[in-house]
Structures are given as structure tokens and as C-alpha cells.
Motif scaffolding. Structure first.
Motif, PDB file in Angstrom:
ATOM      1  N   TYR A 225       0.860  -1.107  -0.223  1.00 24.86           N
ATOM      2  CA  TYR A 225      -0.170   0.174  -0.004  1.00 24.86           C
ATOM      3  C   TYR A 225       0.831   1.159  -0.067  1.00 24.86           C
ATOM      4  N   TYR A 226       0.196   2.471  -0.218  1.00 21.27           N
ATOM      5  CA  TYR A 226       1.032   3.515  -0.227  1.00 21.27           C
ATOM      6  C   TYR A 226      -0.017   4.684   0.708  1.00 21.27           C
ATOM      7  N   ASN A 227       0.729   5.026   1.786  1.00 18.54           N
ATOM      8  CA  ASN A 227       0.064   5.866   2.800  1.00 18.54           C
ATOM      9  C   ASN A 227       0.091   7.225   2.180  1.00 18.54           C
ATOM     10  N   CYS A 228      -0.953   8.150   1.791  1.00 17.99           N
ATOM     11  CA  CYS A 228      -1.131   9.287   1.257  1.00 17.99           C
ATOM     12  C   CYS A 228      -0.641  10.210   2.396  1.00 17.99           C
ATOM     13  N   HIS A 229      -0.642  10.003   3.833  1.00 13.78           N
ATOM     14  CA  HIS A 229      -0.366  10.850   4.668  1.00 13.78           C
ATOM     15  C   HIS A 229       1.264  11.121   5.058  1.00 13.78           C
ATOM     16  N   ASP A 230       1.927  10.712   4.079  1.00 16.28           N
ATOM     17  CA  ASP A 230       3.427  10.935   4.128  1.00 16.28           C
ATOM     18  C   ASP A 230       3.727  12.538   4.611  1.00 16.28           C
ATOM     19  N   ASP A 231       4.743  12.656   5.579  1.00 15.16           N
ATOM     20  CA  ASP A 231       4.854  14.076   6.020  1.00 15.16           C
ATOM     21  C   ASP A 231       5.143  15.024   4.910  1.00 15.16           C
ATOM     22  N   GLU A 232       6.103  14.457   3.999  1.00 14.42           N
ATOM     23  CA  GLU A 232       6.602  15.338   2.978  1.00 14.42           C
ATOM     24  C   GLU A 232       5.603  15.682   1.975  1.00 14.42           C
ATOM     25  N   ARG A 233       4.752  14.826   1.715  1.00 22.34           N
ATOM     26  CA  ARG A 233       3.426  15.107   0.844  1.00 22.34           C
ATOM     27  C   ARG A 233       2.521  16.038   1.580  1.00 22.34           C
ATOM     28  N   ILE A 234       2.346  15.630   2.672  1.00 26.10           N
ATOM     29  CA  ILE A 234       1.193  16.633   3.692  1.00 26.10           C
ATOM     30  C   ILE A 234       1.957  18.166   3.660  1.00 26.10           C
ATOM     31  N   ASP A 235       3.150  18.249   3.921  1.00 24.22           N
ATOM     32  CA  ASP A 235       3.776  19.659   3.873  1.00 24.22           C
ATOM     33  C   ASP A 235       3.672  20.281   2.578  1.00 24.22           C
ATOM     34  N   ARG A 236       3.818  19.566   1.710  1.00 28.05           N
ATOM     35  CA  ARG A 236       3.683  20.197   0.106  1.00 28.05           C
ATOM     36  C   ARG A 236       2.391  20.857  -0.054  1.00 28.05           C
ATOM     37  N   PHE A 237       1.460  19.974   0.364  1.00 25.39           N
ATOM     38  CA  PHE A 237      -0.243  20.513   0.091  1.00 25.39           C
ATOM     39  C   PHE A 237      -0.367  21.523   0.939  1.00 25.39           C
ATOM     40  N   LYS A 238       0.223  21.489   2.281  1.00 22.07           N
ATOM     41  CA  LYS A 238      -0.227  22.749   3.238  1.00 22.07           C
ATOM     42  C   LYS A 238       0.345  23.786   2.720  1.00 22.07           C
ATOM     43  N   GLN A 239       1.702  23.798   2.060  1.00 26.34           N
ATOM     44  CA  GLN A 239       2.370  24.906   1.589  1.00 26.34           C
ATOM     45  C   GLN A 239       1.506  25.839   0.337  1.00 26.34           C
ATOM     46  N   LEU A 240       0.678  25.060  -0.219  1.00 31.44           N
ATOM     47  CA  LEU A 240       0.001  25.429  -1.407  1.00 31.44           C
ATOM     48  C   LEU A 240      -1.653  25.583  -0.927  1.00 31.44           C
ATOM     49  N   ASP A 241      -1.733  25.423   0.123  1.00 31.36           N
ATOM     50  CA  ASP A 241      -3.146  25.746   0.816  1.00 31.36           C
ATOM     51  C   ASP A 241      -4.132  24.743   0.138  1.00 31.36           C
ATOM     52  N   SER A 242      -3.697  23.512  -0.238  1.00 30.13           N
ATOM     53  CA  SER A 242      -4.690  22.743  -0.793  1.00 30.13           C
ATOM     54  C   SER A 242      -4.470  21.204  -0.314  1.00 30.13           C
ATOM     55  N   LEU A 243      -4.501  21.163   0.970  1.00 30.09           N
ATOM     56  CA  LEU A 243      -4.480  19.793   1.764  1.00 30.09           C
ATOM     57  C   LEU A 243      -5.846  19.465   1.939  1.00 30.09           C
ATOM     58  N   GLY A 244      -6.298  18.409   1.291  1.00 31.10           N
ATOM     59  CA  GLY A 244      -7.497  17.754   1.418  1.00 31.10           C
ATOM     60  C   GLY A 244      -7.795  16.461   2.087  1.00 31.10           C
ATOM     61  N   ILE A 245      -6.879  16.143   3.006  1.00 29.81           N
ATOM     62  CA  ILE A 245      -6.957  15.052   3.753  1.00 29.81           C
ATOM     63  C   ILE A 245      -6.626  15.423   5.130  1.00 29.81           C
ATOM     64  N   GLY A 246      -6.864  14.412   6.136  1.00 30.45           N
ATOM     65  CA  GLY A 246      -6.357  14.889   7.447  1.00 30.45           C
ATOM     66  C   GLY A 246      -8.056  15.158   8.164  1.00 30.45           C
ATOM     67  N   MET A 247      -7.800  15.988   9.268  1.00 29.01           N
ATOM     68  CA  MET A 247      -8.922  16.589   9.955  1.00 29.01           C
ATOM     69  C   MET A 247      -9.782  17.560   9.114  1.00 29.01           C
ATOM     70  N   ILE A 248     -10.702  17.354   8.780  1.00 29.79           N
ATOM     71  CA  ILE A 248     -11.659  18.440   7.948  1.00 29.79           C
ATOM     72  C   ILE A 248     -12.982  18.971   8.959  1.00 29.79           C
ATOM     73  N   HIS A 249     -12.875  20.129   9.146  1.00 33.91           N
ATOM     74  CA  HIS A 249     -13.809  20.964  10.041  1.00 33.91           C
ATOM     75  C   HIS A 249     -14.989  21.347   8.960  1.00 33.91           C
ATOM     76  N   ARG A 250     -16.128  21.133   9.484  1.00 32.72           N
ATOM     77  CA  ARG A 250     -17.395  21.608   8.764  1.00 32.72           C
ATOM     78  C   ARG A 250     -17.332  23.323   8.447  1.00 32.72           C
ATOM     79  N   ASP A 251     -17.004  23.955   9.319  1.00 32.55           N
ATOM     80  CA  ASP A 251     -17.133  25.372   9.533  1.00 32.55           C
ATOM     81  C   ASP A 251     -16.011  25.986   8.796  1.00 32.55           C
ATOM     82  N   HIS A 252     -14.917  25.209   8.244  1.00 29.72           N
ATOM     83  CA  HIS A 252     -13.663  25.736   7.566  1.00 29.72           C
ATOM     84  C   HIS A 252     -13.916  25.615   5.974  1.00 29.72           C
TER      85      HIS A 252
END
Length: 303
Positions: A225-252
């Protein structure tokens, strides 16, 4: 393992023949390569055909045209493709098969899936204050020779656990899955989105790892399997403000939009080279859970 013993590898070769037939300006050298490949793989392919299988349109059209020019639906291992048959095949294939129609059919289906997915996720997100979106890609080790029947059996066992919310699927509130097959290697894989109650689970990487390990058990250690929550991948999407996995809040709003956008990758219309080359008749390649109508829904944050 010899290619003669690997139906998926032979299937890829047949698909490559289909692609070669469509290339413009086929000279004598190109036609000779097609002829060589037909003589090397086509009889093997025919001998492994199964009445319970449904082939993708390019391969099905190749079968139909081959039958018509050979005036037979029964092929022997001694069948020989000569210059005349290959030339007829090339002409008829380009006349009767339209790649655009095939792609349009896939796109129409995927767009329908995309709308269904968006409706499902929107309803789910409005039902909970926060949800943990977990993405994991399930596949097989590179040396595993897995048939469509075995893959289907493995997937059914996995989905049973998902529906019953057992083991690592406890606290699951929603799920989405998409089945694909590589046209380069013939290997099957599944993109899986699992949506957990954010009040019960909050570690995406750990949750994805648990699912991956369960997949390994189900497949007798043939699966990886491939874990899409790899730290490097997560950081890259955070920098682009496009992270769509992890904790998602309804009011955000941004989190919600990113989560839905990321999930749409599972129904991306232009992934033609990942559409299954063969599947069991009636087999679904995409699905998601159902919304519990008893849940009291609250409005999602307005844009």
C-alpha cells in the motif's frame, strides 16, 4: 515469471497492439512489429479468454474484427497472422473503432460518478462537525500475479469489513473506493478514501497504516500500500493551501473545498490509461457509502 504464465501481462501486450494499430503512417516496419506481436501473444490471449470477463472497448473491438476477418470465433494455438490478415485488421480497426467515442463514454461515466461523489461528501460533511479524511492506495507487490477473480475476492473481503466497521474501520462514517488497472503493467489497485468520526480518530497516517496492514493480511502478504499521509507530501500540500486529507472541519470553508476537490481524483475523467482492461461482468469500479438519513444535518459554512 514467463509472460506466457501471466494473463495480465499478455492483456497489456494486446492493449499495446490496439494502440499500435491506431498510430498514423504505419510503415512496413511498424506493421511487421504488429504482426510479430500478434503471432507471439494473440493465441495465448485467446486461449485464456473467459466467458465471465468483460473487456475494455479497444480490446473487445480487436476480438470482433479478428473474428470477422478470420471467419471464425474459435482460434487455435496454431493461428498464423500473415501480411494480408494484418493489413485487413489495421484498415478495419481504424474504420470501426473510435478512440474519441471510447474516451467520451468513460468521461460521461466518470462525470456521473463525480457528481454522485460530491453530493455524498457534501451531505456527509454537513452531518458532522469534524471528520478525519484518510487516503490510502491499495495494490499488489510487483512480483504478484493476481487474477481479476482473486482481486475481486480480496476487494469483497475488504469492503465487507468496511461496511461492518470492524477492526481498523471502527468509527468509520463514510467511504469511497475506485478500482483501476494499469495499462503499463496490468496490475490492479484501489484508491480508497475512508472518513472517520473526528471525535474518535485524529491520526491520519496511523489510520492509513492500519488499513494497509489489514490489506496485507487479506491478500496473504501479496498486497502492499501507499500511505497518502506521508509527512513530505502533507507539507507540500499545506504550503499550497490545498491539503484535502486529515482533519476536516465543517465550518472551515477551505478545508471542505480542498477535501471535496482531493476526493474527486478518484473519478478523474481523463485517466484513460487506468481504466480496467478487463473486469468481471457486472463488476463495479467505483462506489461509496450511504448517508444515514437519521442524522440531523447542520448547514456547512457558506462561501
Amino acid at each position: 515469471m514467463s509472460i506466457n504464465q501471466n494473463p495480465n501481462a499478455i492483456l497489456v501486450k494486446i492493449y499495446q497492439i490496439c494502440e499500435s494499430l491506431l498510430k498514423p503512417n504505419k510503415d512496413k516496419i511498424a506493421l511487421q512489429r504488429i504482426q510479430d506481436d500478434l503471432n507471439r501473444y494473440y493465441s495465448l490471449f485467446i486461449s485464456q479468454m473467459n466467458a465471465d470477463w468483460e473487456y475494455c472497448t479497444p480490446i473487445q473491438k480487436l476480438i470482433e474484427i479478428s473474428q470477422s476477418i478470420c471467419h471464425s470465433s474459435d482460434y487455435s494455438d496454431e493461428m498464423l497472422w500473415d501480411d494480408n490478415l494484418v493489413n485487413k485488421l489495421a484498415v478495419l480497426y481504424n474504420q470501426e473503432y473510435s478512440p474519441k467515442e471510447h474516451q467520451d463514454k468513460i468521461s460521461k461515466s466518470e462525470k456521473k460518478n463525480t457528481q454522485s461523489l460530491e453530493n455524498y461528501l457534501t451531505a456527509l460533511i454537513t452531518s458532522y462537525a469534524r471528520l478525519l479524511f484518510v487516503r490510502v492506495d491499495l495494490k499488489y507487490c510487483s512480483d504478484a500475479n493476481v487474477s481479476i477473480e482473486q482481486f475481486t475476492q480480496d476487494m469483497n473481503q475488504l469492503r465487507k469489513l468496511v461496511i461492518e466497521k470492524k477492526h481498523c474501520f471502527k468509527h468509520l462514517r463514510g467511504h469511497v473506493w475506485a478500482i483501476e488497472q494499469s495499462s503499463k503493467t496490468g496490475s490492479y489497485h484501489c484508491h480508497l478514501l475512508l472518513i472517520y468520526d473526528g471525535n474518535k480518530k485524529n491520526k491520519g497516517w496511523y489510520a492509513a497504516s492500519q488499513v494497509g496492514e489489514k490489506w496485507g493480511e487479506i491478500t496473504g502478504n501479496k498486497g502492499c500500500y501507499y500511505n497518502c499521509h506521508d509527512d513530505e507530501r502533507i507539507d507540500r500540500f499545506k504550503q499550497l493551501d490545498s491539503l484535502g486529507i486529515g482533519m476536516i472541519h465543517r465550518d472551515h470553508v477551505v478545508q471542505v473545498l480542498n477535501a471535496i476537490k482531493a476526493a474527486k481524483y478518484l473519478t478523474k475523467p481523463d485517466k484513460y490509461d487506468q481504466h480496467p482492461l478487463v473486469k468481471l461482468k457486472g463488476m463495479r469500479t467505483f462506489g461509496h457509502g450511504n448517508i444515514n438519513k437519521r442524522i440531523t444535518k447542520k448547514p456547512v459554512a457558506k462561501l
